[in-house]
Design a protein around this motif. Sequence first.
Motif, mmCIF file in Angstrom:
data_model
loop_
_atom_site.group_PDB
_atom_site.id
_atom_site.type_symbol
_atom_site.label_atom_id
_atom_site.label_comp_id
_atom_site.label_asym_id
_atom_site.label_seq_id
_atom_site.Cartn_x
_atom_site.Cartn_y
_atom_site.Cartn_z
ATOM 1 N N GLN A 20 0.817 -1.212 0.000
ATOM 2 C CA GLN A 20 0.000 0.000 0.000
ATOM 3 C C GLN A 20 0.850 1.261 0.000
ATOM 4 O O GLN A 20 0.573 2.212 -0.744
ATOM 5 C CB GLN A 20 -0.933 0.008 1.222
ATOM 6 C CG GLN A 20 -1.801 1.272 1.303
ATOM 7 C CD GLN A 20 -2.715 1.276 2.510
ATOM 8 O OE1 GLN A 20 -3.025 0.220 3.081
ATOM 9 N NE2 GLN A 20 -3.159 2.450 2.929
ATOM 10 N N LEU A 43 -6.153 -7.020 -0.613
ATOM 11 C CA LEU A 43 -6.737 -5.928 -1.395
ATOM 12 C C LEU A 43 -7.924 -5.301 -0.670
ATOM 13 O O LEU A 43 -8.098 -4.080 -0.680
ATOM 14 C CB LEU A 43 -7.156 -6.432 -2.774
ATOM 15 C CG LEU A 43 -6.023 -6.775 -3.744
ATOM 16 C CD1 LEU A 43 -6.596 -7.345 -5.040
ATOM 17 C CD2 LEU A 43 -5.157 -5.556 -4.042
ATOM 18 N N GLN A 47 -8.042 -1.425 0.606
ATOM 19 C CA GLN A 47 -9.115 -0.508 0.225
ATOM 20 C C GLN A 47 -9.812 0.058 1.458
ATOM 21 O O GLN A 47 -10.102 1.269 1.518
ATOM 22 C CB GLN A 47 -10.132 -1.212 -0.672
ATOM 23 C CG GLN A 47 -11.267 -0.277 -1.108
ATOM 24 C CD GLN A 47 -12.166 -0.898 -2.159
ATOM 25 O OE1 GLN A 47 -11.781 -1.840 -2.832
ATOM 26 N NE2 GLN A 47 -13.358 -0.346 -2.298
ATOM 27 N N ARG A 64 -7.146 6.997 -4.248
ATOM 28 C CA ARG A 64 -7.418 5.608 -3.855
ATOM 29 C C ARG A 64 -7.452 4.691 -5.063
ATOM 30 O O ARG A 64 -6.819 3.628 -5.073
ATOM 31 C CB ARG A 64 -8.747 5.522 -3.115
ATOM 32 C CG ARG A 64 -9.177 4.077 -2.780
ATOM 33 C CD ARG A 64 -10.658 3.995 -2.472
ATOM 34 N NE ARG A 64 -11.450 4.437 -3.611
ATOM 35 C CZ ARG A 64 -12.728 4.822 -3.519
ATOM 36 N NH1 ARG A 64 -13.345 4.815 -2.354
ATOM 37 N NH2 ARG A 64 -13.381 5.211 -4.602
ATOM 38 N N ASP A 65 -8.191 5.124 -6.094
ATOM 39 C CA ASP A 65 -8.330 4.276 -7.285
ATOM 40 C C ASP A 65 -6.987 4.072 -7.975
ATOM 41 O O ASP A 65 -6.674 2.965 -8.446
ATOM 42 C CB ASP A 65 -9.340 4.895 -8.250
ATOM 43 C CG ASP A 65 -10.757 4.904 -7.676
ATOM 44 O OD1 ASP A 65 -10.997 4.155 -6.714
ATOM 45 O OD2 ASP A 65 -11.594 5.674 -8.192
ATOM 46 N N LEU A 68 -4.959 1.504 -5.921
ATOM 47 C CA LEU A 68 -5.461 0.136 -6.071
ATOM 48 C C LEU A 68 -5.135 -0.421 -7.450
ATOM 49 O O LEU A 68 -4.824 -1.608 -7.593
ATOM 50 C CB LEU A 68 -6.967 0.104 -5.825
ATOM 51 C CG LEU A 68 -7.405 0.352 -4.369
ATOM 52 C CD1 LEU A 68 -8.918 0.457 -4.277
ATOM 53 C CD2 LEU A 68 -6.889 -0.747 -3.443
#
Length: 282
Positions: A20, A43, A47, A64-65, A68
């Motif tokens: 992360q 994952l 998130q 965030r997107d 990820l």
Amino acid sequence: MTIKSVGVLGAGTMGRGIAQVFAQRGFQVQLVDNQPSHLQQALLKIQQGIDRDIEKGRVNATERDQALHSIHTSPHLDRFVDCDLVIEAVSEEEPTKIALFQSIDRICPDSTILASNTSAISLTRMAAATNRPDRFMGMHFMNPVVQMDLVELIRALQTSDATHQALHDLTQRIQKTPVTVKDYPGFVSNRILMPMINEAIYTLYEGVASSEDIDAVMTLGMNHPMGPLALADVIGLDTCLVIMNVLHDGFKDSKYRPCPLLQQMVDAGNFGKKSGRGFYPY
């Protein structure tokens, strides 16, 4: 050497935290674990963690997107073939780590740096088991990885200056603070921390005070953010025992002898927070 792509081996608490951190700093991350369920859980946890940061206004949904989408998961080690750096974050078992590093060593190009997130195991021995000992080093992240600033950089005897400089610079790029130490049992962090935790366990074992009162002395009297027994539960009592055994074997000094109660707790399967029971119930 400029590091752009990072591999992380192990999708447990430490591995997913490392993945992360790098993903949120713009790196492409290959997260590998031989258990697909661990990857799915990692994952989800990542998130959820970023979503909490969105609620607190620290990041936005776009960030965030992007993070990820930067994490690519696989159960296969060959996903590390294009990585500039591979960080191992599996269980504290030296034979397991060495076998995995030898496999990664055969897969990755000569330029790839290999690093271990080990809490106490000799980097020099692990480096010697590969064909790139000069490009091998320890990167010991603290738990929880996302929140803690320190990265303990451990130089194996064989680690080159170029490798050390590359990982020192990289640590600063991910907005962590690097501290370089030599390869001795427990390094600095656990050489100091674990004997304190072990002594707190002895204090409980000898009936001097309850778990709550021992921790209260250290939080209220010494201004520690968490008591040693609560911290042991977070770290994992099995991990604490491994580290104490490494210290005891490495220094041959009785002051590092693990408390019998710690051994009993591990034998009983009471590993702390991750098992639902340690010095406290969860």
